[in-house]
Structures are given as structure tokens and as C-alpha cells.
Write an enzyme that holds these catalytic residues in place. Structure first.
Site, PDB file in Angstrom:
ATOM      1  N   GLU A 156       0.820  -1.205   0.000  1.00 42.85           N
ATOM      2  CA  GLU A 156       0.000   0.000   0.000  1.00 42.85           C
ATOM      3  C   GLU A 156       0.858   1.261   0.000  1.00 42.85           C
ATOM      4  OE1 GLU A 156      -2.991   0.303  -0.664  1.00 42.85           O
ATOM      5  OE2 GLU A 156      -3.694  -1.754  -0.462  1.00 42.85           O
ATOM      6  N   TYR A 214      -6.287   6.946   3.880  1.00 44.50           N
ATOM      7  CA  TYR A 214      -6.456   5.857   2.921  1.00 44.50           C
ATOM      8  C   TYR A 214      -5.744   4.585   3.358  1.00 44.50           C
ATOM      9  CZ  TYR A 214      -5.406   2.595  -0.643  1.00 44.50           C
ATOM     10  OH  TYR A 214      -5.247   1.403  -1.285  1.00 44.50           O
ATOM     11  N   ASP A 258      -9.530   5.798  -2.251  1.00 42.40           N
ATOM     12  CA  ASP A 258      -8.353   6.246  -2.989  1.00 42.40           C
ATOM     13  C   ASP A 258      -8.846   6.902  -4.278  1.00 42.40           C
ATOM     14  OD1 ASP A 258      -9.311   4.075  -4.393  1.00 42.40           O
ATOM     15  OD2 ASP A 258      -7.334   3.534  -5.121  1.00 42.40           O
TER      16      ASP A 258
END
Length: 351
Positions: free
Chosen positions: A50, A130, A148
Site C-alpha cells: 500500500e 487511505y 483512494d
DNA sequence: TATTCGTGGTA
DNA sequence: TTACCAAGAAT
């Protein structure tokens, strides 16, 4: 959410339709477990992917993720590494604060273990709204609302949000929250990513293949190409400076460690002048034997760098600098400067 | 809320 | 060629 007036059905069934599609169309990615899997993915792998994927394409991340994980297989391995090694491994990926925060975060997690909630994750360095939500959903199976750029675009279209999304954050969040199911939160989050990346694309969305087209207000109104609305960006100013490529007889290049914060913070770099807007000063060489070999133009998010590259053969390193023959830890812009100087040197060496 | 942080691919 | 933009965070 209410049923949109005159635009077909409400959104009940959206998540179910999306997950059914994901079961058959999920991308195979090295940080993922297959859709519907009972096993939870390793939080370390999810977190690392991520962070790498922040503002960075899947194609770029894939090989870098594999290499990074091979070098540091666990969060404890990463925590134990020197920061210079982590930054060097990150070189070329950009947004280097990510690497500094990644290392800081690894130290916390190696000491205290992974937080078990989205809120706990959010307190870690480098995990914003996020990323905390994504890791919570994917690695902890928490029903977190993951937003996102993909989700923002999909939601803007599903609800036909016509205000600029930058200003409609609350509306986007409300829409995303309304769509998010309690079951399979990780698969759902990743399904939204895949939908946004492959079907509900920024340009020319492929609505004919879209599994949630019946729920889409933008499609119903013929607005898919117009949404989401983004405010046009300002033109980028130009910053100029001089970069020095000092080469030792054995080919090693003069480098220095940059200041911890700011542009290329903490990274290995080449000696250079300040980079200033307007200052088109070709910059007098620091010594008479530095020769100009050309210019490197390098685009960044908010400005364009125009760097005059000068080179010289050196015998020893000034204080604060050192020679290295391994340029793999240099950010791309500096590698480009060295490459330009090398071309010049090769041309001169060939009699 | 707006700005500062990189880079590479695409139309 | 320019413009856009890709799983954003920190300040």
C-alpha cells in the site's frame, strides 16, 4: 442513501454485484490472496504494498515489491536495517518521505506489534486516512471505508457527483460508506481498485463490461466521461541550478548525503547549487577545471528542474562528500546527471 | 484548505 | 509535446 429520483434503482446490491465480478476478474498480484480466500494476508506485505502504491503504478511497484520483500522478509528485518539501506532500496520510486516513514513505522511495529484497528493503524507514521483503511480492510477484515483515487472516481460516477471532487470530499465519503459492505471488506476494497483500474478508467471507461452499470447514475445520464470533475492544475514553474559530477580516476562519483527533510530528504545525492526559480544563473564553476556538459530537464509534481551539469576529474573528496561506484541508491534525477556526464566523458576519451 | 513532496507511462 | 495521472501523507 435514497433512490435517485428518476435514475433507476438505489444502490442495494452494488457490493454483491461487484464482488461476484471480482471473484472472476481479480488481478493476480504478489501482495494479494485470491478472492474469497479464508486466509488473511500478511499485514507486513499489505502495508508495504500500500505504501509503495501511493501515487505509483502497479507496473512500477510489482518488481520493486518483490525485491524489497526478498531483502527484508519481515517487519523486524526491516526495522533492524540501517536507514541508508532502506532509502537506497527505495531509490527511483520517488516520494522519499514514504521510505523514511516506512522505516520509522517498521521500528514501532517490530516493538509493539501491528495495531488491530483502523484507528490504531492511522497513528503509525506514513499511514494516512487511505492506507490505514486499506490495511484494516485487507489485513484485518475490518469494515473500513477505503477511499483512494479509484474509489473517488467510481463513487463520483455511481452517484453522479457533479461538484469538483476536491471540494466534495464529504459527499464522496458518504457515498463510499453507503456502498461498503460488512462482509468481505478486503475483497471489496480491492475489487473497487480493479474496477477503477480496468473498467471505470479515468478516460474512456468501459461501461459495456461494467458489473455495476445498473447502479450508475453517471451512465444513466451519459456523464461518465465528464466525471469526476477536477480543477485544472496551475502551470509548473521552472527551477534552475548546477549539479557537479566529480569523477575519480577509477570511475567512482562524488556524492553527499542530503538533509533529512525536504526534496530528496535523506537520500544520496550529487553536490549541487540551490535550485531556485528564475535564477537562470549558469553558475560559475566552483573551480576552473569543471566543464559544462549540458543540461538535464526533470519534471516533478509542482515544478520543472533544469539542471546544468558540470564535470571534472577529482583526486580527493571535500568534507561532507565521498566517492561511490554504486549509483543504484541515487534518485533518478541524479542518475540522469551522471549519465549525461558519462556520455561526455566517453566522447572525449575516444581519440 | 493548499502546498510540498518523484517518477514513468500514456494519449 | 504537453498534459494527465497512479492504491496519498504530512504540514
Amino acid at each position: 442513501m435514497s433512490v435517485a429520483g428518476g435514475e433507476g434503482r438505489g444502490k442495494d446490491g452494488f457490493a454483491s454485484a461487484l464482488l461476484d465480478w471480482y471473484d472472476d476478474h481479480a488481478r493476480i498480484l504478489p501482495w494479494r490472496v485470491p478472492p474469497g480466500s479464508d486466509e488473511r494476508p500478511d499485514p507486513y506485505r499489505v502495508w508495504l504494498s500500500e505504501v509503495m502504491l501511493q501515487q505509483t503504478t502497479v507496473a512500477t511497484v510489482r518488481p520493486r515489491f518483490e525485491r524489497f520483500l526478498e531483502r527484508w522478509p519481515t517487519v523486524s528485518d526491516l526495522a533492524a536495517a540501517p536507514q541508508e539501506d532502506v532509502l537506497s532500496e527505495w531509490a527511483g520510486l520517488g516520494y522519499y518521505a514514504r521510505a523514511r516513514n516506512l522505516h520509522a513505522c517498521a521500528k514501532v511495529v517490530a516493538e509493539q506489534g501491528w495495531p488491530q484497528t483502523e484507528e490504531g493503524l492511522r497513528a503509525l507514521p506514513g499511514l494516512g486516512t487511505y492506507t490505514a483503511a486499506a490495511v484494516a480492510a485487507i489485513a484485518l477484515a475490518e469494515r473500513a471505508v477505503v477511499i483512494d483515487g479509484n474509489v473517488e472516481r467510481v463513487v463520483a460516477r455511481i452517484f453522479a457527483i457533479e461538484r469538483p471532487v476536491r471540494q466534495a470530499g464529504a459527499e464522496v465519503r458518504a457515498g463510499a460508506a453507503a456502498l461498503t459492505p460488512a462482509a468481505r471488506p478486503g475483497d471489496y476494497a480491492q475489487a473497487m481498485m480493479d474496477l477503477g483500474a480496468g473498467v471505470c478508467r479515468p478516460k474512456r471507461p468501459d461501461c459495456l463490461l461494467c458489473p455495476v452499470r445498473p447502479f450508475c447514475d453517471a451512465a444513466a445520464r451519459g456523464l461518465t466521461e465528464e466525471l469526476p470533475v477536477r480543477v485544472p492544475k496551475k502551470p509548473r514553474p521552472v527551477r534552475s541550478g548546477v549539479v557537479y559530477v566529480g569523477v575519480r580516476p577509477d570511475g567512482a562519483v562524488l556524492c553527499e548525503r542530503r538533509a533529512e527533510n525536504g526534496l530528496y530528504g535523506g537520500m544520496l545525492g550529487l553536490p549541487s547549487s540551490d535550485w531556485k526559480e528564475g535564477g537562470a544563473d549558469a553558475g560559475a564553476p566552483v573551480a576552473s577545471d569543471w566543464v559544462n556538459v549540458g543540461e538535464v530537464e526533470h519534471g516533478l509534481t509542482h515544478f520543472i528542474l533544469k539542471l546544468t551539469v558540470q564535470t571534472a576529474r577529482l583526486g580527493d573528496a571535500p568534507s561532507g562528500t565521498f566517492f561511490t561506484d554504486d549509483l543504484s541508491g541515487l534518485p533518478t534525477v541524479f542518475r540522469r546527471c551522471v549519465a549525461l556526464a558519462s556520455v561526455h566523458a566517453a566522447a572525449n576519451d575516444a581519440p
